[in-house]
Enzyme design. Sequence first.
Site, PDB file in Angstrom:
ATOM      1  N   GLU A   1       0.843  -1.200   0.000  1.00 32.05           N
ATOM      2  CA  GLU A   1       0.000   0.000   0.000  1.00 32.05           C
ATOM      3  C   GLU A   1       0.869   1.238   0.000  1.00 32.05           C
ATOM      4  O   GLU A   1       1.996   1.190   0.476  1.00 32.05           O
ATOM      5  CB  GLU A   1      -0.810   0.089   1.311  1.00 32.05           C
ATOM      6  CG  GLU A   1      -1.756  -1.001   1.528  1.00 32.05           C
ATOM      7  CD  GLU A   1      -2.232  -1.068   2.983  1.00 32.05           C
ATOM      8  OE1 GLU A   1      -1.991  -0.107   3.754  1.00 32.05           O
ATOM      9  OE2 GLU A   1      -2.827  -2.088   3.324  1.00 32.05           O
TER      10      GLU A   1
ATOM     11  N   LYS B   1       2.312   4.552   1.533  1.00 38.10           N
ATOM     12  CA  LYS B   1       2.484   5.009   2.912  1.00 38.10           C
ATOM     13  C   LYS B   1       2.248   6.508   2.932  1.00 38.10           C
ATOM     14  O   LYS B   1       3.026   7.279   2.362  1.00 38.10           O
ATOM     15  CB  LYS B   1       3.885   4.673   3.405  1.00 38.10           C
ATOM     16  CG  LYS B   1       4.116   5.047   4.860  1.00 38.10           C
ATOM     17  CD  LYS B   1       5.471   4.527   5.318  1.00 38.10           C
ATOM     18  CE  LYS B   1       5.750   4.748   6.784  1.00 38.10           C
ATOM     19  NZ  LYS B   1       5.480   6.077   7.313  1.00 38.10           N
TER      20      LYS B   1
ATOM     21  N   ASP C   1       2.060  10.254   4.278  1.00 35.42           N
ATOM     22  CA  ASP C   1       2.877  11.028   5.201  1.00 35.42           C
ATOM     23  C   ASP C   1       1.994  11.984   5.982  1.00 35.42           C
ATOM     24  O   ASP C   1       1.896  13.165   5.689  1.00 35.42           O
ATOM     25  CB  ASP C   1       3.952  11.793   4.417  1.00 35.42           C
ATOM     26  CG  ASP C   1       5.061  12.263   5.330  1.00 35.42           C
ATOM     27  OD1 ASP C   1       5.074  11.856   6.509  1.00 35.42           O
ATOM     28  OD2 ASP C   1       5.903  13.038   4.861  1.00 35.42           O
TER      29      ASP C   1
ATOM     30  N   TYR D   1      -6.473   1.964   6.940  1.00 37.83           N
ATOM     31  CA  TYR D   1      -5.627   0.855   6.508  1.00 37.83           C
ATOM     32  C   TYR D   1      -5.452  -0.265   7.533  1.00 37.83           C
ATOM     33  O   TYR D   1      -4.765  -1.235   7.276  1.00 37.83           O
ATOM     34  CB  TYR D   1      -4.247   1.340   6.043  1.00 37.83           C
ATOM     35  CG  TYR D   1      -3.544   2.297   7.005  1.00 37.83           C
ATOM     36  CD1 TYR D   1      -3.101   1.872   8.246  1.00 37.83           C
ATOM     37  CD2 TYR D   1      -3.313   3.612   6.637  1.00 37.83           C
ATOM     38  CE1 TYR D   1      -2.466   2.737   9.114  1.00 37.83           C
ATOM     39  CE2 TYR D   1      -2.667   4.494   7.496  1.00 37.83           C
ATOM     40  CZ  TYR D   1      -2.244   4.054   8.726  1.00 37.83           C
ATOM     41  OH  TYR D   1      -1.618   4.907   9.587  1.00 37.83           O
TER      42      TYR D   1
ATOM     43  N   LYS E   1      10.785   2.900   2.438  1.00 38.25           N
ATOM     44  CA  LYS E   1      10.668   4.355   2.304  1.00 38.25           C
ATOM     45  C   LYS E   1      11.158   4.861   0.945  1.00 38.25           C
ATOM     46  O   LYS E   1      12.088   4.307   0.359  1.00 38.25           O
ATOM     47  CB  LYS E   1      11.509   5.037   3.407  1.00 38.25           C
ATOM     48  CG  LYS E   1      11.115   4.652   4.823  1.00 38.25           C
ATOM     49  CD  LYS E   1       9.862   5.358   5.266  1.00 38.25           C
ATOM     50  CE  LYS E   1      10.130   6.762   5.697  1.00 38.25           C
ATOM     51  NZ  LYS E   1      10.270   6.940   7.135  1.00 38.25           N
TER      52      LYS E   1
ATOM     53  N   CYS F   1      26.751  43.530  -9.952  1.00 35.57           N
ATOM     54  CA  CYS F   1      26.977  42.155 -10.374  1.00 35.57           C
ATOM     55  C   CYS F   1      28.303  41.677  -9.794  1.00 35.57           C
ATOM     56  O   CYS F   1      29.330  42.326  -9.980  1.00 35.57           O
ATOM     57  CB  CYS F   1      27.019  42.071 -11.900  1.00 35.57           C
ATOM     58  SG  CYS F   1      27.559  40.458 -12.493  1.00 35.57           S
TER      59      CYS F   1
ATOM     60  N   CYS G   1      30.881  41.020 -13.077  1.00 35.31           N
ATOM     61  CA  CYS G   1      31.418  42.077 -13.960  1.00 35.31           C
ATOM     62  C   CYS G   1      31.286  43.459 -13.348  1.00 35.31           C
ATOM     63  O   CYS G   1      31.652  44.465 -13.960  1.00 35.31           O
ATOM     64  CB  CYS G   1      30.739  42.026 -15.316  1.00 35.31           C
ATOM     65  SG  CYS G   1      29.017  42.559 -15.276  1.00 35.31           S
TER      66      CYS G   1
ATOM     67  N   CYS H   1      21.819  41.531 -13.894  1.00 36.49           N
ATOM     68  CA  CYS H   1      23.012  42.168 -14.434  1.00 36.49           C
ATOM     69  C   CYS H   1      22.698  42.501 -15.888  1.00 36.49           C
ATOM     70  O   CYS H   1      22.408  41.607 -16.677  1.00 36.49           O
ATOM     71  CB  CYS H   1      24.205  41.214 -14.350  1.00 36.49           C
ATOM     72  SG  CYS H   1      25.575  41.717 -15.403  1.00 36.49           S
TER      73      CYS H   1
ATOM     74  N   CYS I   1      28.632  40.012 -19.880  1.00 36.49           N
ATOM     75  CA  CYS I   1      29.119  39.587 -18.561  1.00 36.49           C
ATOM     76  C   CYS I   1      29.600  38.141 -18.673  1.00 36.49           C
ATOM     77  O   CYS I   1      28.856  37.270 -19.136  1.00 36.49           O
ATOM     78  CB  CYS I   1      27.988  39.708 -17.544  1.00 36.49           C
ATOM     79  SG  CYS I   1      28.350  38.909 -15.971  1.00 36.49           S
TER      80      CYS I   1
HETATM   81  S1  IVH Z   1       0.145   0.071   8.882  1.00 33.39           S
HETATM   82  C1  IVH Z   1       1.464  -1.383  13.066  1.00 33.39           C
HETATM   83  N1  IVH Z   1      -0.280   1.253   6.608  1.00 33.39           N
HETATM   84  O1  IVH Z   1       3.234   4.938   9.007  1.00 33.39           O
HETATM   85  C2  IVH Z   1       1.163  -1.205  11.644  1.00 33.39           C
HETATM   86  N2  IVH Z   1       0.777   2.505   8.335  1.00 33.39           N
HETATM   87  O2  IVH Z   1       5.918   4.684  10.084  1.00 33.39           O
HETATM   88  C3  IVH Z   1       0.125  -0.207  11.442  1.00 33.39           C
HETATM   89  N3  IVH Z   1       1.250   4.833   7.729  1.00 33.39           N
HETATM   90  O3  IVH Z   1       2.317   4.757  12.360  1.00 33.39           O
HETATM   91  C4  IVH Z   1       0.491   0.745  10.421  1.00 33.39           C
HETATM   92  N4  IVH Z   1       0.420   4.727   5.704  1.00 33.39           N
HETATM   93  O4  IVH Z   1       1.001   6.342  10.790  1.00 33.39           O
HETATM   94  C5  IVH Z   1       0.234   1.381   7.853  1.00 33.39           C
HETATM   95  N5  IVH Z   1      -0.770   2.175   4.555  1.00 33.39           N
HETATM   96  C6  IVH Z   1      -0.277   2.300   5.788  1.00 33.39           C
HETATM   97  C7  IVH Z   1       0.273   3.511   6.245  1.00 33.39           C
HETATM   98  C8  IVH Z   1       0.794   3.566   7.534  1.00 33.39           C
HETATM   99  C9  IVH Z   1       0.995   5.501   6.599  1.00 33.39           C
HETATM  100  C10 IVH Z   1       1.930   5.401   8.904  1.00 33.39           C
HETATM  101  C11 IVH Z   1       1.282   5.098  10.224  1.00 33.39           C
HETATM  102  C12 IVH Z   1       2.358   4.407  11.023  1.00 33.39           C
HETATM  103  C13 IVH Z   1       3.577   4.948  10.360  1.00 33.39           C
HETATM  104  C14 IVH Z   1       4.799   4.101  10.631  1.00 33.39           C
END
Ligand code: IVH
Length: 675
Positions: A116, A118, A120, A231, A319, A413, A416, A431, A436
């Site tokens: 999935e 991730k 932020d 999730y 990551k 500048c 020059c 400039c 130049c």
């Molecule tokens: S699973 C214990 N799935 O990433 C496992 N986490 O760095 C439960 N996060 O604390 C987390 N997207 O805040 C999971 N698709 C995803 C996620 C996800 C973002 C975050 C979440 C977690 C952190 C860990």
Amino acid sequence: MSLDEATAALEVERLRKIIRDHDYQYFVLDNPLVSDIEYDQLKRQLETLEEQFPDLQSPDSPTQRVGGQPSEAFESAAHRAPMLSLSNAFDEAEVAEFDERLQRLLETEQIEYSIEPKFDGLSIELVYEQGSLTQGITRGDGQVGEEVTSNVRTIQNVPLTLRVPEGKTAPERLEVRGEVYIDLKDFDQLNQKRSDAEEPTFANPRNAAAGSLRQLDPRITAERPLKFTGYDVPNPELLEATSQTELMEKLREWGLPVNLSYKKCATLNDAFSFYNDLNEQRDTLPYELDGVVIKVNHFLLRKQLGTTSRSPRWAIAYKFPAHQATTTINDITVQVGRTGVLTPVAELEPVSLSGVTVKRATLHNQDEIDSKDVRIGDTVWVRRAGDVIPEVVQVIVEKRTGEEKPYRLPTHCPVCDSVAVREEGEVALRCPNASCPAQIKESIRHFASRDAMDIEGLGKKWVERLVDEHLVQSVADLYRLEKDILVELERMAEKSVDNLLAAIEATKTRSLDRLIFGLGIRHVGQNLAEILAKYFENLSSLSQTDVDTLAAIDGIGPKVAQSIVDFLQDEHNQALIQALQAVGVDPHNEVTLSADLPLEGKKFVFTGTLTQMGRSEAQKLVKSLGASVSSSVSKKTDYVIIGESPGSKADKANKLGVTVLEESAFHKMISELNL
Ligand code: IVH
């Protein structure tokens, strides 16, 4: 007309159901069935009735999202199951290690994973009791978090009640975990609003989401464009899910928003191609991702693996290279660009961004320095996305010691010594001296760069040398260089002179689009140069064009058309073009664009490994037939061409109903174009 309470109660229930259905269509299925106006009308009808009959009010009602009272502090709330974090991997080897470890523990050779995006943002637990949202709790230390229920209720796509599928009953208590985040567009708007109001801006969407969710006044949170995506569920059996991919489907069925680009992966290679595809698309997505999460798909296997005190053994975050990081500004210097613009540059304590070490970041101009109040010695957030030049996003004011020094651009500048000017309506200091040396050097470097004339070996050092020795004043002079003179230069080997001259000579046959791009006309990037080269036979015909003709070309606006004509009519530039033609740099185009290019206007995406021709060859082929090529699939894509191990783009194309062609079908199509 006045209603009796019993009739009103029915009507209230009816309206609530309709509104919830619309919310579901809009927020979860991404498929609204009514206009905003119709939706607002329904909501207003419901509000009116609830005002008329206060007994009918209910915290579950779709009208009850806003209006909680500000509090002094958040209550703490325990998580029934700890909210763990994830261990991280930064390359394929680390993910492979994770896989091998699990294979050993489970005594199997193949594990099915789900993968999935991730997000932020920050994680949150939603608690639904008998189908109603009763609590929202932040992660906190994993055991105990903060109760931010009133704030969570204001998040538009968090359902206040679950949708209970036919024949099911709502669990007594369901915990749903997910991420709260802010879309990039909304983040930019929020920051714009804050800076207009002279309020401090947020360094990134994650900070903005965190700051918004942890507001003591829910009315402020309600104004922030927060979103939720689910999730995880600690007790997935409550939804009759036996695997992560099933859980995602069930969550959606029960009315919770989930991101649809999850995938079941039979092999680790599938996971890697998902990661690569997503990483490629990353800068075009509407939200910020910091990687992918790879999870053992089946819950029974997860049980066997268990958790450590910090993180589950069954999942790992793979990551993406960070786009943003903090570092300090050691100094501020000035760079003179190709068009004479003086750009202040932050000299940084080296920091890794998107996988490369960054030592310098642009500060754009004096206005930018002033508005961000950047000083030498500051600790700052720096950012780099895709090919974009690294930039200083924000000062971390809390880290100031008082030793930091404010900065002003010089009045002259630095190369020059001409008096720098600021043209009306422009933020940049410039400039004005076209001779130049800094400007000459930059234009030669641009001309020689890989995407322009690609003069092999003509790097920064050569350019410095040639200009400083007065051997080259313009790009045309490159073609007049003589061996006898060059070998006379101090510490200059004959071999490298030969190589350089041969490399320069070889570029006389470069295509017209490269030459146009290499000239460095303002606003004319590679793409536009390619377009121009399709419409004009050579530099002479381009030089004779006018603003109207240019502006009539698809993809060229009046401002850009004007800038092209200004460039071409400038005496210096006319002399330059003639000089280039005189030394034999004058590419001609066989094909100029006529309306009947067979793939004109079509948009292609290539994915996977092509076997009959290389990907870039295939891309060139369709471009030469009038099509454009992009790296990510959208509704506007016309064709997705898939090679071997295509990855998630093909899935996305199928979802969007875009035509997907295998390589053989693609070649068949091309051969049938009657070229
Ligand atoms: S699973 C214990 N799935 O990433 C496992 N986490 O760095 C439960 N996060 O604390 C987390 N997207 O805040 C999971 N698709 C995803 C996620 C996800 C973002 C975050 C979440 C977690 C952190 C860990």
